[in-house]
Design a protein around this motif. Structure first.
Motif, PDB file in Angstrom:
ATOM      1  N   PRO A 142      49.357  31.982  43.141  1.00  0.00           N
ATOM      2  CA  PRO A 142      48.663  33.946  43.558  1.00  0.00           C
ATOM      3  C   PRO A 142      49.024  34.161  44.955  1.00  0.00           C
ATOM      4  CG  PRO A 142      47.814  31.849  43.922  1.00  0.00           C
ATOM      5  CD  PRO A 142      48.617  31.107  43.322  1.00  0.00           C
ATOM      6  N   GLU A 235      47.678  37.225  46.309  1.00  0.00           N
ATOM      7  CA  GLU A 235      47.857  38.520  45.873  1.00  0.00           C
ATOM      8  C   GLU A 235      46.377  38.804  45.407  1.00  0.00           C
ATOM      9  OE1 GLU A 235      47.326  38.418  40.080  1.00  0.00           O
ATOM     10  OE2 GLU A 235      46.785  36.463  41.638  1.00  0.00           O
ATOM     11  N   LYS A 353      42.100  43.032  39.906  1.00  0.00           N
ATOM     12  CA  LYS A 353      42.588  41.369  38.953  1.00  0.00           C
ATOM     13  C   LYS A 353      42.170  41.172  37.781  1.00  0.00           C
ATOM     14  CE  LYS A 353      43.852  36.801  40.301  1.00  0.00           C
ATOM     15  NZ  LYS A 353      43.257  35.735  41.625  1.00  0.00           N
TER      16      LYS A 353
END
Length: 523
Positions: A142, A235, A353
């Motif tokens: 991530p 992320e 996301k």
């Protein structure tokens, strides 16, 4: 072997002995001294193709092999020029500063070690941005990369030359945390917490105990970096922002004065770059699509380009990364500030996301399409960059632009310029695109570049990196106290590298070889 370029003090026989010694420690399959080999390591974007020819190259696959090569180099006083992947196009690529050097090609060293909990990575020199991206994707990690416009290049090499990317982690040098370095005498050192055996904090804390040495190996020739720790960006939950266009050249002032406070306050944590209309045109079209007239491109053609691509004279992409609620609050501030600046257009963009993602530099995706700009003039295209550091001040930026733009017109070159934001500075990146098959154009590049350096020096501005041809020129502009910085660099160079084997001339630091045609080191 008489046709091989030789460094000072070398004969063909001595170079042949050094080559055989390199073959004895690496094996003949990793030593390259044929004509094709030497041509392969030339600077593909060279302004003068007669300069910077290597004698040959060697390819190492481990730190032990690098140490072995360094021992041979000391024995023969053979200058080495380390490269990570040699993709620093526009700055010298694979070629050495000193002709006759042996290129130390580290592109086969491609190991990656990732700490998914801390979000840190250790890379070797040969790891490209594509390699690291593939590793992250394959392991479902991530984290996002920060990529430059040429992602063929080395993650390490880019950071060590102060390259930049598009995300909040875009000032790559700032995200270095711990290096492994082969010193010129072959000793192996790890910086920061790496100096502590088996320290789990090598990539967590950049300083260690005592002096911090990481930055000493940035843009220097004091050692050969074989591993680099780097911090990765988690992320984000969301990405929001806008692409903003402005109509007139003089709008640069309000753009800088609007964005700079947001950058300093860290409302914007990325490093946005204001760029002119040619950034789009040179990538997507060729000059012959627009005009066949010589000289700098005219205003009527600029207007046609802008209409075709629906862009302003200047444009900037602003992005916010992180938690969605935080981004929403910051976006309101950004929207108001940019709206008050009088833009030609604002195009919002957002991502959360779980939604499909755009694959671009803004999302940490490796890219190479910006390199298409070298086809602008046709022929064998190339470019070099002139990039002084200036203040984050709209009036100063506009004055710098006007001086530079006038020089582009004087020398008959099409202007591709940008102003990239750090937290307190602007990097004014000016790309000199050229056609190597146009002798008249190529004859203008060197005087053009030297004039820009002199103009900037007159106003107290110096470049932050430069092409091999101009390292001495740029180093000379850093002239406080009659060149005290050069003397300091030479003292360190001569102490660590008394035989002068590591990249003589890199960043204007010559050491034992002395600058060709200049004063001897230490004089």
């Amino acid at each position: 072997m008489a046709d091989i370029p030789l460094p000072p003090g070398f004969t063909a026989q001595k170079m042949d002995e050094a080559r055989r010694a390199l073959e004895s420690v690496l094996g003949a399959s990793k030593v390259f001294f044929e004509d094709l080999d030497r041509r392969s390591y030339l600077d593909k974007f060279a302004v003068n193709d007669a300069l910077h020819h290597p004698a040959g190259a060697v390819a190492c696959e481990s730190v032990e092999e690098v140490q072995a090569v360094v021992r041979v180099a000391n024995q023969y006083r053979l200058p080495l020029f380390p490269i990570s992947r040699g993709k620093n196009l526009g700055y010298g690529g694979t070629a050495p500063v000193l002709a006759g050097s042996v290129v130390l090609d580290l592109s086969r060293m491609k190991r990656i070690e990732f700490d998914a909990e801390l979000g840190t990575v250790i890379v070797e020199p040969g790891v490209s941005f594509y390699d690291l991206y593939d590793y992250v994707q394959a392991n479902n990690l991530p984290y996002w990369l920060s990529t430059p416009g040429n992602s063929w290049g080395s993650v390490m090499g880019n950071a060590l030359d102060r390259g930049v990317g598009y995300t909040p982690y875009g000032e790559h040098t700032k995200n270095i945390c711990g290096l492994e370095v082969v010193l010129p005498d072959g000793d192996l050192v790890r910086t920061g917490m790496g100096a502590f055996t088996n320290a789990p904090t090598w990539q967590a804390y950049p300083f260690g105990f005592g002096p911090g040495w990481d930055q000493m190996f940035v843009q220097s020739n004091f050692g050969i970096v074989t591993k680099m720790g780097m911090w990765m960006m988690p992320e984000p939950e969301s990405l929001m922002g806008m692409d903003v266009e402005f109509d007139r050249p003089e709008d640069l002032k309000v753009m800088v004065d609007t964005i700079a406070p947001l950058r300093r306050e860290r409302v914007l944590t990325q490093s946005p770059s204001i760029g002119n209309w040619l950034r789009a045109a040179a990538v997507l079209t060729r000059r012959t699509d627009w005009t066949d007239k010589p000289g700098a491109i005219t205003d009527d053609v600029i207007d046609a380009i802008r209409r075709r691509f629906d862009i302003g004279w200047w444009g900037v992409s602003l992005r916010l990364y992180g938690r969605e609620e935080v981004n929403k609050a910051a976006y309101k501030i950004l929207e108001t500030a940019m709206g008050n600046a009088g833009p030609l257009s604002i195009r919002p963009t957002s991502w959360v996301k779980g939604q499909p993602m755009e694959y671009s530099g803004w999302t940490g995706t490796p890219i190479t399409f910006p390199m298409q700009n070298v086809n602008w003039y046709g022929g064998r295209g190339g470019h070099i960059g002139f990039s002084p550091i200036i203040e984050q001040d709209g009036d100063k930026a506009l004055a710098q632009f006007r001086r530079t733009y006038a020089r582009y017109q004087e020398y008959g070159m099409d202007y591709q310029g940008s102003f990239a934001f750090g937290e307190r500075h602007l990097t004014n990146v000016n790309a000199m695109i050229f056609n190597k098959d146009d002798p008249a154009m190529m004859a203008r590049i060197d005087p053009f570049f030297r004039t820009l350096v002199a103009d900037a020096k007159q106003h107290g501005y110096g470049e932050y990196r430069t092409h091999l041809d101009y390292m001495d020129l740029v180093a000379d502009t850093y002239d406080f106290n009659n060149g005290a910085m050069r003397r300091l660099n030479e003292k360190v160079k001569n102490a660590l590298d008394p035989n002068g084997i590591i990249a003589p001339g890199k960043s204007g630091i010559w050491g034992a070889y002395g600058r060709p045609g200049g004063e001897e080191a230490g004089a």
